[in-house]
Design a protein around this motif. Structure first.
Motif, PDB file in Angstrom:
ATOM      1  N   HIS A  79       0.985  -1.497   0.225  1.00 30.14           N
ATOM      2  CA  HIS A  79       0.139   0.057  -0.537  1.00 30.14           C
ATOM      3  C   HIS A  79       0.834   0.915   0.065  1.00 30.14           C
ATOM      4  N   ALA A 103       3.586   4.937  10.789  1.00 31.07           N
ATOM      5  CA  ALA A 103       2.647   4.285  10.006  1.00 31.07           C
ATOM      6  C   ALA A 103       2.439   5.477   8.720  1.00 31.07           C
ATOM      7  N   PHE A 104       2.054   5.299   7.844  1.00 30.23           N
ATOM      8  CA  PHE A 104       2.743   6.222   6.659  1.00 30.23           C
ATOM      9  C   PHE A 104       1.874   7.461   6.726  1.00 30.23           C
ATOM     10  N   SER A 124       3.514   2.129   2.975  1.00 32.14           N
ATOM     11  CA  SER A 124       3.292   1.776   4.363  1.00 32.14           C
ATOM     12  C   SER A 124       4.190  -0.015   4.207  1.00 32.14           C
ATOM     13  N   PHE A 128       2.749  -3.516   7.528  1.00 31.47           N
ATOM     14  CA  PHE A 128       1.930  -2.231   8.495  1.00 31.47           C
ATOM     15  C   PHE A 128       0.413  -1.937   8.067  1.00 31.47           C
ATOM     16  N   VAL A 129       0.239  -1.882   9.001  1.00 32.40           N
ATOM     17  CA  VAL A 129      -1.620  -1.709   8.292  1.00 32.40           C
ATOM     18  C   VAL A 129      -1.753  -1.649   6.775  1.00 32.40           C
ATOM     19  N   SER A 131      -0.140  -3.492   4.036  1.00 32.99           N
ATOM     20  CA  SER A 131       0.687  -3.088   3.724  1.00 32.99           C
ATOM     21  C   SER A 131       1.021  -4.951   3.648  1.00 32.99           C
ATOM     22  N   TYR A 278      -2.993   0.298  13.490  1.00 33.43           N
ATOM     23  CA  TYR A 278      -3.187  -0.638  14.153  1.00 33.43           C
ATOM     24  C   TYR A 278      -4.032  -1.799  14.021  1.00 33.43           C
ATOM     25  N   SER A 287       3.905  -5.901  12.952  1.00 34.94           N
ATOM     26  CA  SER A 287       4.747  -5.105  12.561  1.00 34.94           C
ATOM     27  C   SER A 287       6.047  -5.358  13.577  1.00 34.94           C
TER      28      SER A 287
END
Length: 368
Positions: A79, A103-104, A124, A128-129, A131, A278, A287
Motif C-alpha cells: 500500500h 505508519a504512512f 506502508s 504494517f497496516v 501492506s 494498527y 509489525s
C-alpha cells in the motif's frame, strides 16, 4: 504491473467494538509517578478518553483526500500514498519511509510541503497496516528489495531518492548498497553504523557506552519483540488500550521534548490515527516480525550511494560521531544535527525537515 485505487474505510461494527473495548478498559494501579515505569493508570486513562472522543470518520475523510493505491510486488500487496509534484518540474521521485511504531500517515504533512520539487511516495512498510508482510526472514534488505520493486517495476522510475529513519532508514541503506545506480540520494534521520562497530576513537567509545546505558533503560520493548513477539502481540491484539500504551510509550520517549514534539503529537491526534490503523488491520503482530528476524540481517557493506544524515534529537543518537557514519557510508555528503525534532522529526517539525531535504538535494549532482 497493476495498480489499484485504495480508500480507507473501517466498517461501523469494527469501530463500535473498538469503542466498547476502550470504554471497558481496566486501568493499572501503579506506584510510579508519570512515565517513570512506562504508561499506565491516569496517564493512559487520559489518552484513552481522547481516543474515545476522536472523530475517526473525519480522519478517514482526511486520509482519503490523498491519493492511495495498492500494487503487487514480488507476490505481496504493498500500500502507498502519493503526493504528486506540482508546478514546473522536474520532480525528483522521493520515498518517505516510516519506522516503528508508526505508519504512512506520519509523513503526510511533510509530503505536502515537498510537492513543489518532489513526486512523493509514502509506502506502508511490509507488515504494517495495509501492506502484507513478506515471507520471513523480514530483513531490512528484503524490505529494501520490495521498495525498489515498487519504485522501478510498478511506478516506472529510473532513479529516486529516500528520506527516513528507523526501519525505513535501515531499508534505505540497503537500497544504497544493492541499487546505488538507482539512488539519487538517501537521507537518514538516524546515523548509520558500520558493519564493524568496534570503536576506533575515544569519541566512538564514549558514544557506544552511552548508547548501551540508554538501551538498558529503554530497550525492554525491543527485547520482548526480539524474543517473544507473539506473546505481547496476543495481549495488544485483544486490548486497544494496551495497544495505545505500547505505541504511545515509544513516541513519548523518542520525540524531541525540548522543542515541543510531544505537544504536537498530542494536539495532532496522530497517536489515535496510528493506533486505529494498527487495530483495524490487526497488524501489530506483523509489525513485530522485522524485530524477531533482526538477527538474520546480514552485515551491511559500505553504502556507496550519496548519503545525507539529518540526525534527529532522540536520546539514542545524542552525540552520534560523524566518524561512524563516514565508515558506514563512503558516499556521505552531509552530516547535520536537526535543529528540532526527534525520532519522528519529519512529523514533529515538517517545515524544518522539508528545508533539510531541499538543502541536501541541492548538494547532489543534477540528474539527466
Amino acid at each position: 504491473m497493476a495498480i489499484d485505487d485504495f480508500r480507507v474505510h473501517v466498517p461501523e461494527d469494527v469501530l463500535a467494538d473498538l469503542r466498547d473495548r476502550l470504554a471497558r478498559t481496566r486501568y493499572l494501579r501503579s506506584p510510579r509517578p508519570g512515565w517513570e515505569g512506562g504508561l499506565g493508570g491516569d496517564g493512559l486513562r487520559t489518552l484513552v478518553d481522547g481516543w474515545l472522543a476522536f472523530d475517526w470518520r473525519a480522519e478517514e475523510a482526511r486520509l482519503n483526500a490523498v491519493e492511495q493505491y495498492t500494487a503487487e510486488v514480488n507476490g505481496r500487496r504493498i500500500h502507498f500514498a502519493r503526493v504528486r509534484g506540482t508546478g514546473p518540474g522536474p520532480h525528483t521521485p522521493l520515498l518517505l519511509l516510516h519506522g516503528w511504531p508508526s505508519a504512512f500517515v506520519e509523513y503526510l504533512p511533510l509530503a505536502t510541503l515537498l510537492s513543489d520539487g518532489f513526486d512523493v511516495v509514502i509506502p506502508s512498510l511490509p507488515g504494517f497496516v495495509f501492506s502484507e508482510a513478506l515471507e520471513p526472514p523480514l530483513t531490512r534488505q528484503a524490505i529494501a528489495e520490495s521498495l525498489h520493486g515498487l519504485m522501478t517495476g510498478v511506478l516506472g522510475f529510473g532513479t529516486y531518492a529516500t528520506f527516513g529513519g528507523d526501519i525505513g532508514g535501515g531499508a534505505s541503506t540497503w537500497l544504497g548498497v544493492d541499487h546505488p545506480s538507482s539512488l539519487v540520494g538517501l537521507q537518514l534521520l538516524s546515523g548509520p553504523f558500520p558493519a564493524d562497530g568496534t570503536p576506533q576513537s575515544d569519541e566512538e567509545r564514549d558514544y557506544l557506552g552511552a548508547l548501551d546505558a540508554y538501551d538498558r533503560l529503554d530497550g525492554g520493548y525491543s527485547e520482548i519483540m526480539l524474543t517473544r513477539p507473539d506473546t505481547i502481540a496476543a495481549a495488544l491484539a485483544d486490548s486497544p488500550a494496551g495497544l495505545l500504551a505500547w505505541i504511545a510509550d515509544k513516541w513519548h520517549d523518542w520525540v524531541d521534548h525540548e522543542h515541543g514534539g510531544w505537544k504536537r503529537v498530542l494536539d495532532s491526534g496522530i497517536l489515535y490515527t496510528i493506533a486505529t490503523l494498527y487495530w483495524v488491520t490487526d497488524s501489530i503482530g506483523t509489525s513485530f516480525q522485522q524485530y524477531y528476524d533482526y538477527e538474520q540481517n546480514p552485515p551491511r557493506p559500505p553504502i556507496t550511494a550519496p548519503v545525507g544524515v539529518y540526525l534527529g534529537r532522540e536520546p539514542g543518537f545524542a552525540g552520534f560521531p560523524r566518524s561512524l557514519a563516514e565508515r558506514a557510508a563512503p558516499g556521505l555528503r552531509e552530516f547535520v544535527q536537526a535543529p528540532a525534532g526527534g525520532h519522528f522529526a519529519g512529523f514533529e517539525h515538517p517545515e524544518l525537515a522539508a528545508e533539510a531535504v531541499r538543502r541536501f538535494h541541492a548538494r547532489l549532482p543534477v540528474q539527466d
